[in-house]
Write an enzyme that holds these catalytic residues in place. Structure first.
Site, PDB file in Angstrom:
ATOM      1  N   HIS A   1      54.743 -11.140 -31.232  1.00 58.79           N
ATOM      2  CA  HIS A   1      55.250 -12.468 -30.883  1.00 58.79           C
ATOM      3  C   HIS A   1      55.645 -13.286 -32.116  1.00 58.79           C
ATOM      4  CE1 HIS A   1      56.263 -15.390 -28.007  1.00 58.79           C
ATOM      5  NE2 HIS A   1      55.279 -15.189 -27.151  1.00 58.79           N
TER       6      HIS A   1
ATOM      7  N   ASP B   1      60.466 -13.065 -29.212  1.00 57.59           N
ATOM      8  CA  ASP B   1      60.084 -14.029 -28.175  1.00 57.59           C
ATOM      9  C   ASP B   1      60.061 -13.349 -26.809  1.00 57.59           C
ATOM     10  OD1 ASP B   1      59.909 -16.099 -30.018  1.00 57.59           O
ATOM     11  OD2 ASP B   1      62.034 -16.588 -29.816  1.00 57.59           O
TER      12      ASP B   1
END
Length: 433
Positions: free
Chosen positions: A405, A409
């Site tokens: 992450h 995204d």
């Protein structure tokens, strides 16, 4: 006779130490020149150490699982002839430093230890004669056991002495026997024929298993994972695969994996952040133009990840052949170090074993890993030509993707999987220019 110290040689660029994963000799055994001494594992591969001389092994450096520094002694061999050993400048300097710091014998002050005279142990007290058992206890032991023939037969089959069973009433019943068995089970008693639990077995975590443990722990500590799962209809793709296999000739049999790899390679150009590596120290993400696809492979030694180089340039038949070759090399321990490193993206498939979905751990420093799951047949609703609903049989497969992450995204990961789904569900697009 002379002693030869075999030092662990430099076995790879940047390698400072290696782990002993197997010894092929024991102290006292004779070893011939060029025979295997030990197997050493580095971060990249397992390397076989061969003896440069013939002789008898008199010392070994450690046990399986120990780490040995490059240049340190791995084994000492007593040879029949004088064998010259070269000392490195660092070793010579170390010896000179030790000699300079070692005090002479005349400087050493002997210390005389005072030893106290031993104190004689007291004589043991004479053993007392055992006291006679109380009359009440003797009477209790001599009292006959009251139980029905059925209870007696059951106790005999279980190997239980009814004299040890406490009765709630005037005689022993099945409930009393059950209570005794429950209590005895907690004390370690098992009836004859009852399977016993295996003894605890400590297993040292060494070699490939330790590397996997270290890499996975580092990955979970450093990477904030998230996983996205999507269902795909692979009915048409499975039909195409069956047709191609039926007419493959001498070419390798196709599994689902080559088709998925083609789909991944066609989708990657629009989502370059998926095919990337993240350098934590420099804070730089490298988006790779070529897809060097790691293929998680289970072996007897543990999980290995051979890499399919330039997967984007290969068709399904070439991919099928390379998958077979690399998997065999990994399972037989013949994979080269270059074939086990340099991946930019990994695929791991547990589909043949079943499982609805997976949350795979990223192969650091990569930023994503893809996991196809098992194919199942289920009824699905579909619109017919008249606008109504039809029910048809479909082959469905869940596909998981875990991402870093810090780099990828959730929207990007979901968009990538949706684009991948379009190719998988319309397989003719896989072969369109």
């Amino acid at each position: 006779m002379a002693r030869y110290s075999f030092r662990l040689p430099d076995i790879g660029e940047g390698i400072a130490e290696a782990e002993i994963v197997a010894w092929h000799v024991k102290v006292g055994e004779r070893v011939e020149e060029d025979a295997q001494l030990a197997d050493m594992m580095t971060d990249k591969a397992t390397v076989e150490m061969e003896s440069p001389v013939s002789g008898v092994v008199v010392e070994i450096a450690g046990e399986v699982g120990d780490l040995i520094s490059i240049g340190s002694t791995l084994a000492v061999i007593e040879t029949d002839e004088e064998v010259a050993e070269e000392e490195t400048p660092a070793e010579e300097a170390a010896e000179e430093e030790i000699e300079a710091e070692t005090p002479g014998a005349e400087e050493a002050t002997p210390v005389k230890a005072e030893v106290a005279a031993p104190t004689p142990a007291p004589a043991p007290a004479p053993a007392s004669a055992p006291e006679p058992a109380p009359a009440s206890a003797k009477a209790e032991a001599d009292r006959p056991v009251l139980a029905s023939p059925a209870v007696r037969a059951r106790a005999k089959d279980l190997g239980v002495d009814l004299a040890q069973v406490q009765a709630e009433g005037d005689r022993i019943r099945h409930a009393d026997l059950d209570a005794y068995l429950r209590y005895s089970a907690g004390q370690g008693y098992l009836a004859p024929g009852t399977p016993r639990a295996r003894a605890d077995e400590p297993v040292k975590v060494i070699g490939m298993r330790r590397k996997i443990a270290e890499n996975m722990a580092a990955s979970k500590r450093a990477i904030p994972h998230f996983t996205y799962v999507e269902e795909m209809d692979v009915t048409a793709l499975e039909a195409m695969r069956a047709d191609l296999n039926a007419n493959r000739g001498q070419r390798p049999k196709l599994t689902m994996l080559p088709f998925l790899i083609v789909a991944i390679c066609r989708t990657i150009p629009d989502f370059p952040m998926i095919n990337a590596r993240y350098d934590d120290e420099s804070g730089v993400v490298t988006r790779h133009g070529a897809v060097h696809l790691g293929m998680a492979t289970q072996t007897d030694a543990g999980l290995m990840v051979p890499v399919i180089r330039d997967a984007q340039d290969k068709n399904v038949w070439q991919l099928a052949a390379e998958i077979t070759r690399l998997a065999e090399a990994a399972r037989t321990g013949k994979a080269k170090p270059a074939e086990l490193s340099g991946g930019t993206l990994t695929i791991t498939s547990l589909g043949p074993l079943g499982g609805i979905a997976t949350t795979p751990v990223i192969n650091r420093p990569e930023v994503a890993i893809i996991g196809p799951n098992k194919i199942v047949e289920r009824p699905v609703f579909a619109k017919n030509a008249l606008g109504g609903d039809d029910i048809r049989r479909a082959k469905l497969m869940n596909l998981s993707i875990s991402c870093d992450h810090r780099v990828v995204d959730g929207w990007d990961a979901a968009s990538f999987v949706q684009a991948l789904k379009k190719l998988v569900e319309t397989p003719v697009l896989l072969f369109a220019d």
